[in-house]
Design a protein around this motif. Structure first.
Motif, PDB file in Angstrom:
ATOM      1  N   CYS A 175       0.837  -1.209   0.000  1.00 37.66           N
ATOM      2  CA  CYS A 175       0.000   0.000   0.000  1.00 37.66           C
ATOM      3  C   CYS A 175       0.864   1.249   0.000  1.00 37.66           C
ATOM      4  CB  CYS A 175      -0.960   0.010   1.182  1.00 37.66           C
ATOM      5  SG  CYS A 175      -0.200   0.239   2.767  1.00 37.66           S
ATOM      6  N   ILE A 176       0.294   2.309  -0.538  1.00 37.36           N
ATOM      7  CA  ILE A 176       0.939   3.630  -0.508  1.00 37.36           C
ATOM      8  C   ILE A 176      -0.048   4.587   0.147  1.00 37.36           C
ATOM      9  CG2 ILE A 176       2.027   5.450  -1.852  1.00 37.36           C
ATOM     10  CD1 ILE A 176       2.245   3.493  -4.168  1.00 37.36           C
ATOM     11  N   GLU A 177       0.488   5.428   0.998  1.00 30.90           N
ATOM     12  CA  GLU A 177      -0.380   6.364   1.711  1.00 30.90           C
ATOM     13  C   GLU A 177      -0.336   7.738   1.040  1.00 30.90           C
ATOM     14  OE1 GLU A 177       1.031   7.826   5.555  1.00 30.90           O
ATOM     15  OE2 GLU A 177      -0.912   7.239   6.353  1.00 30.90           O
ATOM     16  N   ILE A 178      -1.488   8.285   0.759  1.00 30.01           N
ATOM     17  CA  ILE A 178      -1.565   9.669   0.271  1.00 30.01           C
ATOM     18  C   ILE A 178      -1.925  10.542   1.465  1.00 30.01           C
ATOM     19  CG2 ILE A 178      -2.816  11.262  -1.218  1.00 30.01           C
ATOM     20  CD1 ILE A 178      -3.203   8.999  -3.170  1.00 30.01           C
ATOM     21  N   LYS A 179      -1.024  11.472   1.757  1.00 28.02           N
ATOM     22  CA  LYS A 179      -1.233  12.317   2.950  1.00 28.02           C
ATOM     23  C   LYS A 179      -1.935  13.599   2.541  1.00 28.02           C
ATOM     24  CE  LYS A 179       3.173  10.728   4.807  1.00 28.02           C
ATOM     25  NZ  LYS A 179       3.776  10.245   3.549  1.00 28.02           N
ATOM     26  N   ARG A 193       5.280   5.320   7.986  1.00 26.71           N
ATOM     27  CA  ARG A 193       6.228   6.357   7.607  1.00 26.71           C
ATOM     28  C   ARG A 193       7.669   5.860   7.718  1.00 26.71           C
ATOM     29  NH1 ARG A 193       3.616  10.794  11.286  1.00 26.71           N
ATOM     30  NH2 ARG A 193       1.609   9.754  11.208  1.00 26.71           N
ATOM     31  N   HIS A 194       7.842   4.651   8.198  1.00 29.47           N
ATOM     32  CA  HIS A 194       9.165   4.013   8.208  1.00 29.47           C
ATOM     33  C   HIS A 194      10.236   4.864   8.846  1.00 29.47           C
ATOM     34  CE1 HIS A 194       8.272   0.505   5.861  1.00 29.47           C
ATOM     35  NE2 HIS A 194       7.694   1.222   4.941  1.00 29.47           N
ATOM     36  N   PHE A 195       9.896   5.543   9.900  1.00 28.02           N
ATOM     37  CA  PHE A 195      10.927   6.367  10.500  1.00 28.02           C
ATOM     38  C   PHE A 195      12.061   5.497  11.007  1.00 28.02           C
ATOM     39  CE2 PHE A 195       7.733   9.890  11.427  1.00 28.02           C
ATOM     40  CZ  PHE A 195       8.148  10.590  10.309  1.00 28.02           C
ATOM     41  N   TYR A 196      13.239   5.815  10.541  1.00 32.49           N
ATOM     42  CA  TYR A 196      14.418   5.120  11.032  1.00 32.49           C
ATOM     43  C   TYR A 196      14.651   5.543  12.479  1.00 32.49           C
ATOM     44  CZ  TYR A 196      19.362   3.939  11.428  1.00 32.49           C
ATOM     45  OH  TYR A 196      20.563   3.438  11.836  1.00 32.49           O
ATOM     46  N   ILE A 197      14.444   6.824  12.718  1.00 30.48           N
ATOM     47  CA  ILE A 197      14.556   7.341  14.076  1.00 30.48           C
ATOM     48  C   ILE A 197      13.136   7.498  14.604  1.00 30.48           C
ATOM     49  CG2 ILE A 197      15.400   9.239  15.498  1.00 30.48           C
ATOM     50  CD1 ILE A 197      17.644   7.859  14.036  1.00 30.48           C
ATOM     51  N   MET A 198      12.797   6.752  15.620  1.00 29.45           N
ATOM     52  CA  MET A 198      11.435   6.807  16.150  1.00 29.45           C
ATOM     53  C   MET A 198      11.336   7.933  17.184  1.00 29.45           C
ATOM     54  SD  MET A 198      10.006   4.111  14.702  1.00 29.45           S
ATOM     55  CE  MET A 198       8.675   3.354  15.648  1.00 29.45           C
ATOM     56  N   MET A 254      -3.983  16.167  10.040  1.00 30.66           N
ATOM     57  CA  MET A 254      -3.877  15.613   8.686  1.00 30.66           C
ATOM     58  C   MET A 254      -4.808  14.420   8.547  1.00 30.66           C
ATOM     59  SD  MET A 254       0.200  15.892   8.175  1.00 30.66           S
ATOM     60  CE  MET A 254       0.103  14.928   6.697  1.00 30.66           C
ATOM     61  N   ASP A 304       7.180  -6.230   0.814  1.00 25.50           N
ATOM     62  CA  ASP A 304       7.461  -4.883   1.291  1.00 25.50           C
ATOM     63  C   ASP A 304       6.724  -4.647   2.618  1.00 25.50           C
ATOM     64  OD1 ASP A 304       8.511  -2.111   0.692  1.00 25.50           O
ATOM     65  OD2 ASP A 304       6.386  -1.664   0.951  1.00 25.50           O
ATOM     66  N   LEU A 350       0.279  16.397   0.892  1.00 21.17           N
ATOM     67  CA  LEU A 350       1.625  16.582   1.423  1.00 21.17           C
ATOM     68  C   LEU A 350       2.597  15.678   0.677  1.00 21.17           C
ATOM     69  CD1 LEU A 350       3.563  17.671   3.658  1.00 21.17           C
ATOM     70  CD2 LEU A 350       2.960  15.659   4.981  1.00 21.17           C
ATOM     71  N   TYR A 405      18.344   7.855   7.592  1.00 21.00           N
ATOM     72  CA  TYR A 405      17.068   8.570   7.667  1.00 21.00           C
ATOM     73  C   TYR A 405      16.702   9.154   6.294  1.00 21.00           C
ATOM     74  CZ  TYR A 405      13.547  11.621   9.854  1.00 21.00           C
ATOM     75  OH  TYR A 405      12.383  12.239  10.220  1.00 21.00           O
ATOM     76  N   ARG A 456      15.426   6.546   3.658  1.00 19.78           N
ATOM     77  CA  ARG A 456      14.031   6.114   3.799  1.00 19.78           C
ATOM     78  C   ARG A 456      13.026   7.221   3.532  1.00 19.78           C
ATOM     79  NH1 ARG A 456      14.211   1.342   7.738  1.00 19.78           N
ATOM     80  NH2 ARG A 456      16.386   0.760   7.516  1.00 19.78           N
ATOM     81  N   ASN A 457      13.457   8.468   3.682  1.00 26.19           N
ATOM     82  CA  ASN A 457      12.458   9.540   3.613  1.00 26.19           C
ATOM     83  C   ASN A 457      12.649  10.554   2.494  1.00 26.19           C
ATOM     84  OD1 ASN A 457      10.666   9.237   6.127  1.00 26.19           O
ATOM     85  ND2 ASN A 457      12.724   9.000   6.945  1.00 26.19           N
TER      86      ASN A 457
END
Lengths: 219, 401
Positions: free
Chosen positions: A9-13, A48-53, A121, A148, B184, B377, B380-381
């Motif tokens: 899936c892909i998220e549209i923000k 959002r796959h944040f590497y840094i949480m 949002m 994925d 966004l 970081y 990934r972003n």
């Protein structure tokens, strides 16, 4: 037999243009927000796959802690794990109750002094089917290992709440098609909110491997 | 325009994203897309389009890029618009509004904007919406920090923006009261472009030698246009504070875009502030100095982006991708790009900037770990692969069937 189709899936923000500068305004936002907004701020964090949480897997809790600097309310909101909730409205009710109680117990409403406002949002999901399909537990396990991470998000979080199935697609298929009720229940018992998507993948793979070793289950 | 290969990103981008791109693009086969902006060279928007458009084409999507043309008068007007929308007080006369509309009208007459989706970048070509035909989808892509625009100018622009099917902003704080959906999408950098590709130590050294930049002392670097919003004079102030404790050199590397007539004025202000300090290097670079910028970023001990306003700091993402510790102004997109203390530092003053430069210069192991976090970081972003996927998903959702 009905096969399992893994779907990314892909998220549209989307931006709503609404914002809060203090906790009372945040409460109003939460009361009036669309279900998609409540879901976005309590779930899509994982996608959002944040590497840094940040400290908590909830935008509401993170904003209260990091921007408003009210650790008490932030921690209370962080404890509101949406696990086991059947509807987004249940998540909303919990958020409202905790913030309302907190505001009733203090005299001054905590507000942003130096930080940024909370920007409301929402999101929608586009599903993209993969070529990965499974007809038995071994194929399911092997596909899950390489799919994925967005597919895990889609089949677990999206399916449960926004898809209103109440359970992950994984456990529904394992139970209803393969008849593996115990494995399905074990997967449902994983506290998905405590892991990133990769952590969740590892947990489910581990349970599948146990089942394959113990039962030689290839059904 | 160069040709680019989507498959080339397979071993650089996060696993799975290349295949995902192919699958989403398949849904858009047969549709036609056009991007329009105001300059072919110079500035972040043109730079991104130079990479994005060929990738859409490689994915089998029929995509064109067109540029509006105007006399210097037009760029003076649109620069005033740009500054006003970023919150600077500007006087814009009726004649200026008229010139803006006239030049857009003139451009519209000779442009072919027949497509399933048209994406108009930034305020300069916004009035082209009058060319929209029934059945097509038009999106307005805003790249600037429009969170606190000069109201009169925004209200003027809003008349045109409101006629679009949707708007795309770079940050949640840029959202406006509009009747159309607002999406966004973060901008991105391309890891395979000249500005970001791997370089050998010889290539890096050669650039340092070309500009006589010393290799025996740590380099503090800011790469940006000579624009007051980038606070180059504030950077020199911070450097002077650091210099009292650490021997280092400062490189301010920039240039000016075709649509920015203020660049020369700011460059002179920067030269005055530098006061002929032999360790300050002010490089007025041409728009195609990509390898030079790449080498400077890789050679820097600390990279700064001390902006006072910033839609999104492409130079921040570039430096992070090169595993450099970055200190950025606590404004706009930089607050999203830098996770404080983990992928970089954000600051709000020259003093704060100076303190963090000293901290990083004196804690090299911490600086190294911060740089590695920054790189991951960014992978990934903020890489172009994520940007392409975001656009494809928006196109899939918005284009009329």
């Amino acid at each position: 037999m009905k096969e399992f189709q893994f779907t990314d899936c892909i998220e549209i923000k989307e931006l709503t243009g609404k914002k809060a500068n203090d906790e009372a305004e945040l409460l109003e936002l939460i009361e009036e927000a669309s279900p998609d907004s409540i879901y976005f701020h309590t779930h899509s964090y994982f996608l959002r796959h944040f590497y840094i949480m940040g400290p908590y897997p909830s935008d509401f809790a993170n904003w209260i802690v990091m921007q408003v600097r009210d650790r008490v309310l932030g921690e209370k909101l962080s404890a509101l794990t949406p696990s086991g909730k059947q509807k987004i409205e249940d998540v909303r009710s919990d958020l409202i109750e905790v913030i309302d109680d907190h505001l009733s117990s203090i005299k001054t409403i905590p507000a942003v002094s130096f930080g940024q406002p909370f920007y409301l949002m929402k999101s929608k999901i586009i599903e993209i089917p993969t070529r990965l399909k499974a007809q038995n537990l071994k194929e399911f396990r092997d596909s899950l290992a390489c799919v994925d991470a967005s597919a895990i998000y889609n089949h677990v979080f999206e399916a449960r709440l926004r898809g209103q199935k109440g359970r992950s697609d994984f456990s529904i298929w394992l139970e209803e098609v393969l008849g593996l009720s115990q494995l399905a229940q074990s997967i449902e018992r994983i506290d998905a909110y405590m892991y990133g998507l990769e952590g969740l993948r590892k947990k489910i793979l581990c349970l599948c491997d146990q089942e394959l070793q113990e039962g030689g289950q290839y059904s | 325009m160069s040709t680019l290969d989507w498959e080339s990103y397979r071993n650089i981008a996060p696993a799975g994203i290349v295949d995902l791109g192919h699958r989403v693009a398949d849904r858009l086969k047969g549709k036609k897309f056009v991007h329009v902006n105001s300059t072919r060279w110079g500035g972040g928007v043109a730079e991104m389009l130079h990479r994005l458009v060929p990738l859409f084409q490689d994915l089998g999507i029929d995509t064109r890029w067109d540029v509006i043309e105007g006399a210097p008068e037009f760029y003076q007007v649109t620069k005033s618009f740009h500054n006003a929308l970023q919150g600077q007080n500007q006087i814009i006369t009726k004649e200026m509004y008229d010139a803006y509309l006239r030049i857009n009208k003139k451009n519209g007459l000779k442009m072919n904007l027949d497509a399933d989706m048209v994406i108009i970048h930034d305020p300069q070509p916004a009035p082209l919406i009058y060319k929209k035909k029934k059945g097509s989808t038009w999106l307005w892509r805003c790249h600037i920090d429009a969170s606190r625009p000069q109201r009169k100018v925004w209200n003027f622009l809003k008349e045109y923006v409101s006629k679009y099917d949707g708007a795309i902003f770079s940050l949640p704080s840029f959202a406006q009261k509009l009747s159309i959906p607002q999406y966004l999408v973060y901008p991105s950098i391309d890891p395979l472009s000249d500005k970001n590709k791997e370089l050998t130590q010889e290539e890096i050294n050669s650039v340092l030698e070309q500009f006589n930049i010393p290799k025996d002392k740590p380099m503090i670097l800011q790469v940006s246009r000579f624009d007051r919003f980038k606070d180059p004079v504030g950077v020199i102030e911070a450097y002077k504070m650091v210099k009292q404790y650490n021997d280092c050199c400062l490189v301010l590397a920039g240039g000016s875009a075709a649509d920015d007539p203020e660049g020369l004025e700011v460059l002179n202000e920067v030269k005055n502030a530098a006061e002929k300090d032999k360790d300050i290097f002010i490089l007025d670079l041409p728009p195609d100095a990509n390898i030079i910028i790449n080498a400077l970023q890789r050679a820097a001990a600390v990279v700064l982006q001390k902006s006072l306003k910033e839609g999104f700091g492409l130079t921040v993402a570039e430096a992070m991708w090169k595993a450099r510790p970055v200190i950025g102004g606590f404004v706009g997109g930089i607050t999203v790009q830098i996770v404080y203390g983990q992928t970089g530092f954000t600051v709000s003053s020259a003093e704060g900037c100076a303190y963090r430069i000293r901290y990083l210069l004196n804690n090299p192991e911490f600086a190294l770990a911060m740089g590695q976090n920054a790189k991951e970081y960014t992978r990934r972003n903020f890489l172009i692969t994520r940007h392409v996927i975001d656009y494809l998903s928006l196109m899939t959702a918005c284009v009329k069937k």
